[in-house]
Design a protein around this motif. Structure first.
Motif, PDB file in Angstrom:
ATOM      1  N   ASN A  82       0.771  -1.166  -0.005  1.00  0.00           N
ATOM      2  CA  ASN A  82       0.135   0.107   0.070  1.00  0.00           C
ATOM      3  C   ASN A  82       0.921   1.166   0.099  1.00  0.00           C
ATOM      4  O   ASN A  82       1.275   1.359   1.145  1.00  0.00           O
ATOM      5  N   ALA A  83       0.970   1.740  -1.399  1.00  0.00           N
ATOM      6  CA  ALA A  83       1.994   2.954  -1.293  1.00  0.00           C
ATOM      7  C   ALA A  83       1.363   4.229  -0.536  1.00  0.00           C
ATOM      8  O   ALA A  83       2.208   5.027  -0.376  1.00  0.00           O
ATOM      9  N   ASP A  84       0.052   4.283  -0.055  1.00  0.00           N
ATOM     10  CA  ASP A  84      -0.497   5.243   0.826  1.00  0.00           C
ATOM     11  C   ASP A  84      -0.027   5.220   2.314  1.00  0.00           C
ATOM     12  O   ASP A  84      -0.519   5.846   3.067  1.00  0.00           O
ATOM     13  N   SER A  85       0.421   4.229   2.750  1.00  0.00           N
ATOM     14  CA  SER A  85       0.429   3.924   3.878  1.00  0.00           C
ATOM     15  C   SER A  85       1.828   4.626   4.689  1.00  0.00           C
ATOM     16  O   SER A  85       2.644   4.944   4.026  1.00  0.00           O
ATOM     17  N   PRO A  86       1.350   5.281   5.909  1.00  0.00           N
ATOM     18  CA  PRO A  86       2.633   5.811   6.402  1.00  0.00           C
ATOM     19  C   PRO A  86       3.601   4.841   6.974  1.00  0.00           C
ATOM     20  O   PRO A  86       4.744   5.190   7.657  1.00  0.00           O
ATOM     21  N   TRP A  87       3.274   3.596   7.038  1.00  0.00           N
ATOM     22  CA  TRP A  87       4.001   2.535   7.539  1.00  0.00           C
ATOM     23  C   TRP A  87       4.700   1.753   6.262  1.00  0.00           C
ATOM     24  O   TRP A  87       3.911   1.145   5.512  1.00  0.00           O
ATOM     25  N   LYS A  88       6.158   1.545   6.211  1.00  0.00           N
ATOM     26  CA  LYS A  88       6.796   0.960   5.345  1.00  0.00           C
ATOM     27  C   LYS A  88       7.954  -0.087   5.879  1.00  0.00           C
ATOM     28  O   LYS A  88       8.747   0.226   6.619  1.00  0.00           O
ATOM     29  N   TRP A  89       7.848  -1.215   5.307  1.00  0.00           N
ATOM     30  CA  TRP A  89       8.932  -2.201   5.767  1.00  0.00           C
ATOM     31  C   TRP A  89       9.999  -2.294   4.653  1.00  0.00           C
ATOM     32  O   TRP A  89       9.762  -2.078   3.363  1.00  0.00           O
ATOM     33  N   VAL A  90      11.101  -2.037   4.851  1.00  0.00           N
ATOM     34  CA  VAL A  90      12.257  -2.065   4.275  1.00  0.00           C
ATOM     35  C   VAL A  90      13.184  -2.964   4.681  1.00  0.00           C
ATOM     36  O   VAL A  90      13.481  -3.362   5.689  1.00  0.00           O
ATOM     37  N   ILE A  91      13.427  -3.658   3.459  1.00  0.00           N
ATOM     38  CA  ILE A  91      14.095  -5.347   3.777  1.00  0.00           C
ATOM     39  C   ILE A  91      15.315  -5.197   2.807  1.00  0.00           C
ATOM     40  O   ILE A  91      15.497  -4.858   1.747  1.00  0.00           O
ATOM     41  N   ASP A  92      16.437  -5.732   3.232  1.00  0.00           N
ATOM     42  CA  ASP A  92      17.670  -6.057   2.614  1.00  0.00           C
ATOM     43  C   ASP A  92      17.917  -7.334   2.783  1.00  0.00           C
ATOM     44  O   ASP A  92      18.106  -8.167   4.062  1.00  0.00           O
ATOM     45  N   PRO A  93      17.651  -8.526   1.861  1.00  0.00           N
ATOM     46  CA  PRO A  93      17.621 -10.041   2.274  1.00  0.00           C
ATOM     47  C   PRO A  93      18.929 -10.482   2.621  1.00  0.00           C
ATOM     48  O   PRO A  93      18.882 -11.344   3.474  1.00  0.00           O
ATOM     49  N   ILE A  94      19.994  -9.838   1.825  1.00  0.00           N
ATOM     50  CA  ILE A  94      21.410 -10.413   2.369  1.00  0.00           C
ATOM     51  C   ILE A  94      22.274  -9.026   2.247  1.00  0.00           C
ATOM     52  O   ILE A  94      22.440  -8.708   1.212  1.00  0.00           O
TER      53      ILE A  94
END
Length: 265
Positions: A82-94
């Protein structure tokens, strides 16, 4: 806590992030142990493996299923959710793929929850080949393998242990000489690299960590959360608190301003 947190329970989000780290470890570590993956190069010439892509896919699927209202940004698959969410999960898998492909155990999965105003407020750094995991959430403390951690109280560069990652980015802006001069002023200098140097700052083992220039948001978000919640500071090379910048310096806080001043070109 500010009004930004009125609609979210960070304890529950941390539990979710730790479960995600378990899932990511199971995929990535199996590939690392066997060293049986295919390796290719991205447009920027950095390495990418099946382990990177499969780990991120599993984490994105996890979030999409359990937090469908949140946004997601990962190194391999970009933006989703959801691009409109104020919450974002940011991931670096490795983080540390170059180490991963050579059998060096210094690599980790980085998971962060970021608020669009507050920035990173939760982070997990899971390094299964080192048998180490660090995590933190605002208001809940910072931990390494279950032990609460905090930054050091070292107050001078002359007493400090420092980790520096030299690279072409520092050379391009004319910063190498200043890095060397800062190292020479410190009590002890090493180059632990990647996420590890910042986690060593968070747990009080190292006092200053200076990363390469050329970073991305997924390199910074989780480590920033953990360093800050452990009592330290994390900024770009100019002293700006912004996980989206392409450089990163972490410290115990006491030494931060002096480090930033020392590195100005």
């Amino acid at each position: 806590m500010t009004d930004a947190f009125s609609s979210i329970d960070l304890a529950k989000e941390l539990t979710l992030a730790l479960e995600m780290a378990d899932a990511g470890d199971a995929i990535a570590y199996a590939y690392f142990e066997k060293q049986n993956f295919t390796l290719s190069r991205k447009a920027d010439h950095s390495e990418v493996t099946q382990a990177d892509r499969e780990t991120e896919t599993a984490l994105v699927d996890f979030i999409t299923r359990l937090r469908p209202t949140h946004a997601i940004y990962g190194e391999e698959h970009g933006h989703s959710g959801n691009a409109d969410s104020p919450w974002k999960w940011v991931i670096d898998p490795i983080d540390g793929t170059s180490n991963f492909v050579r059998g060096v155990p210094v690599w980790a999965t980085l998971i962060a929850l970021v608020h669009d105003i507050e920035g990173p407020v939760l982070g997990v750094v899971s390094a299964p080949a080192l048998h180490q995991r660090w995590w933190a959430a605002r208001g809940l403390g910072a931990f390494a393998n279950g032990r609460e951690i905090k930054v050091s109280d070292v107050a001078t560069i002359a007493e400090a242990q420092i980790s520096v990652t030299f690279n072409a980015g520092w050379e391009k802006i004319g910063g190498t000489a200043n890095l060397i001069a800062l190292q020479q002023r410190a009590y002890r200098a090493r180059g632990y690299g990647d996420f590890w140097q910042h986690m060593l700052v968070a747990q009080g083992s190292v006092d200053i960590a200076i990363d390469a220039i050329g970073l991305a948001p997924y390199d910074n978000a989780a480590v920033q959360a953990i360093v800050e919640i452990a009592g330290g500071r994390h900024s770009d090379r100019l002293g700006i608190r912004d996980y989206t910048q392409n450089s990163a310096i972490s410290s115990n806080g006491r030494l931060h301003d002096e480090v930033i001043t020392s590195l100005k070109i």
